[in-house]
Motif scaffolding. Structure first.
Motif, PDB file in Angstrom:
ATOM      1  N   ASN A  19       0.871  -1.160   0.000  1.00  0.00           N
ATOM      2  CA  ASN A  19       0.000   0.000   0.000  1.00  0.00           C
ATOM      3  C   ASN A  19       0.914   1.218   0.000  1.00  0.00           C
ATOM      4  O   ASN A  19       1.680   1.433   0.954  1.00  0.00           O
ATOM      5  CB  ASN A  19      -0.887  -0.014   1.244  1.00  0.00           C
ATOM      6  N   GLY A  20       0.878   1.992  -1.055  1.00  0.00           N
ATOM      7  CA  GLY A  20       1.827   3.083  -1.229  1.00  0.00           C
ATOM      8  C   GLY A  20       1.813   4.109  -0.122  1.00  0.00           C
ATOM      9  O   GLY A  20       2.861   4.536   0.359  1.00  0.00           O
ATOM     10  N   LEU A  21       0.643   4.534   0.315  1.00  0.00           N
ATOM     11  CA  LEU A  21       0.569   5.552   1.348  1.00  0.00           C
ATOM     12  C   LEU A  21       1.137   5.025   2.658  1.00  0.00           C
ATOM     13  O   LEU A  21       1.908   5.707   3.332  1.00  0.00           O
ATOM     14  CB  LEU A  21      -0.867   6.045   1.544  1.00  0.00           C
ATOM     15  N   HIS A  22       0.799   3.799   3.017  1.00  0.00           N
ATOM     16  CA  HIS A  22       1.332   3.214   4.250  1.00  0.00           C
ATOM     17  C   HIS A  22       2.849   3.122   4.183  1.00  0.00           C
ATOM     18  O   HIS A  22       3.539   3.435   5.161  1.00  0.00           O
ATOM     19  CB  HIS A  22       0.736   1.829   4.503  1.00  0.00           C
ATOM     20  N   LEU A  23       3.375   2.696   3.045  1.00  0.00           N
ATOM     21  CA  LEU A  23       4.819   2.560   2.894  1.00  0.00           C
ATOM     22  C   LEU A  23       5.508   3.929   2.945  1.00  0.00           C
ATOM     23  O   LEU A  23       6.517   4.102   3.622  1.00  0.00           O
ATOM     24  CB  LEU A  23       5.165   1.860   1.584  1.00  0.00           C
ATOM     25  N   LEU A  24       4.963   4.912   2.239  1.00  0.00           N
ATOM     26  CA  LEU A  24       5.560   6.247   2.220  1.00  0.00           C
ATOM     27  C   LEU A  24       5.722   6.809   3.629  1.00  0.00           C
ATOM     28  O   LEU A  24       6.731   7.429   3.951  1.00  0.00           O
ATOM     29  CB  LEU A  24       4.715   7.206   1.380  1.00  0.00           C
ATOM     30  N   LYS A  25       4.733   6.580   4.482  1.00  0.00           N
ATOM     31  CA  LYS A  25       4.767   7.126   5.838  1.00  0.00           C
ATOM     32  C   LYS A  25       5.879   6.518   6.685  1.00  0.00           C
ATOM     33  O   LYS A  25       6.249   7.084   7.704  1.00  0.00           O
ATOM     34  CB  LYS A  25       3.417   6.947   6.511  1.00  0.00           C
ATOM     35  N   THR A  26       6.436   5.372   6.266  1.00  0.00           N
ATOM     36  CA  THR A  26       7.509   4.734   7.037  1.00  0.00           C
ATOM     37  C   THR A  26       8.893   5.183   6.580  1.00  0.00           C
ATOM     38  O   THR A  26       9.887   4.860   7.240  1.00  0.00           O
ATOM     39  CB  THR A  26       7.441   3.201   6.922  1.00  0.00           C
ATOM     40  N   LEU A  27       8.981   5.915   5.471  1.00  0.00           N
ATOM     41  CA  LEU A  27      10.271   6.292   4.896  1.00  0.00           C
ATOM     42  C   LEU A  27      10.778   7.612   5.460  1.00  0.00           C
ATOM     43  O   LEU A  27       9.994   8.492   5.813  1.00  0.00           O
ATOM     44  CB  LEU A  27      10.151   6.388   3.377  1.00  0.00           C
ATOM     45  N   ASP A  28      12.101   7.742   5.518  1.00  0.00           N
ATOM     46  CA  ASP A  28      12.731   8.979   5.986  1.00  0.00           C
ATOM     47  C   ASP A  28      12.578  10.090   4.946  1.00  0.00           C
ATOM     48  O   ASP A  28      12.460   9.822   3.742  1.00  0.00           O
ATOM     49  CB  ASP A  28      14.221   8.762   6.239  1.00  0.00           C
ATOM     50  N   ASP A  29      12.623  11.320   5.413  1.00  0.00           N
ATOM     51  CA  ASP A  29      12.594  12.486   4.519  1.00  0.00           C
ATOM     52  C   ASP A  29      13.750  12.398   3.528  1.00  0.00           C
ATOM     53  O   ASP A  29      14.868  12.006   3.887  1.00  0.00           O
ATOM     54  CB  ASP A  29      12.743  13.787   5.310  1.00  0.00           C
ATOM     55  N   LYS A  30      13.483  12.782   2.286  1.00  0.00           N
ATOM     56  CA  LYS A  30      14.497  12.876   1.226  1.00  0.00           C
ATOM     57  C   LYS A  30      15.350  11.615   1.100  1.00  0.00           C
ATOM     58  O   LYS A  30      16.555  11.677   0.906  1.00  0.00           O
ATOM     59  CB  LYS A  30      15.374  14.098   1.455  1.00  0.00           C
ATOM     60  N   SER A  31      14.696  10.449   1.196  1.00  0.00           N
ATOM     61  CA  SER A  31      15.424   9.178   1.157  1.00  0.00           C
ATOM     62  C   SER A  31      15.169   8.372  -0.110  1.00  0.00           C
ATOM     63  O   SER A  31      15.711   7.279  -0.265  1.00  0.00           O
ATOM     64  CB  SER A  31      15.046   8.330   2.374  1.00  0.00           C
ATOM     65  N   VAL A  32      14.368   8.897  -1.028  1.00  0.00           N
ATOM     66  CA  VAL A  32      13.953   8.142  -2.216  1.00  0.00           C
ATOM     67  C   VAL A  32      14.337   8.909  -3.472  1.00  0.00           C
ATOM     68  O   VAL A  32      14.114  10.113  -3.572  1.00  0.00           O
ATOM     69  CB  VAL A  32      12.422   7.900  -2.185  1.00  0.00           C
ATOM     70  N   SER A  33      14.909   8.194  -4.438  1.00  0.00           N
ATOM     71  CA  SER A  33      15.314   8.827  -5.704  1.00  0.00           C
ATOM     72  C   SER A  33      14.214   8.802  -6.754  1.00  0.00           C
ATOM     73  O   SER A  33      14.148   9.675  -7.612  1.00  0.00           O
ATOM     74  CB  SER A  33      16.546   8.120  -6.269  1.00  0.00           C
ATOM     75  N   LEU A  34      13.352   7.796  -6.704  1.00  0.00           N
ATOM     76  CA  LEU A  34      12.335   7.634  -7.750  1.00  0.00           C
ATOM     77  C   LEU A  34      11.118   6.941  -7.168  1.00  0.00           C
ATOM     78  O   LEU A  34      11.252   5.984  -6.407  1.00  0.00           O
ATOM     79  CB  LEU A  34      12.904   6.799  -8.901  1.00  0.00           C
TER      80      LEU A  34
END
Length: 71
Positions: free
Chosen positions: A16-31
């Motif tokens: 689930n994209g929204l659930h996953l996004l909320k677990t990631l650190d700020d500015k930690s994803v390139s794409l």
């Protein structure tokens, strides 16, 4: 369902994209690549994931994408 595959320096998540996004650190994803539901169910399939989502939901998703994306 949540799963991931890592190849070389890339990790692909199936979740689930929204659930996953909320677990990631700020500015930690390139794409970010998404395949959102289009809300075009004809009524015969009845898949919950293919229902139209509200504008508030999309604002939250987009805000999370901007938060986690690198500069």
């Amino acid at each position: 369902m949540t799963s991931f595959t890592t190849m070389h320096d890339c990790t692909m998540h199936h979740a689930n994209g929204l659930h996953l996004l909320k677990t990631l650190d700020d500015k930690s994803v390139s794409l970010i690549i998404v395949d959102p539901p289009y809300g075009i169910t004809t009524g015969t399939t009845g898949h919950e994931w293919d229902q139209p989502w509200s504008a508030d939901f999309w604002r939250e998703v987009i805000a999370e994408c901007f938060r986690v994306l690198c500069d």
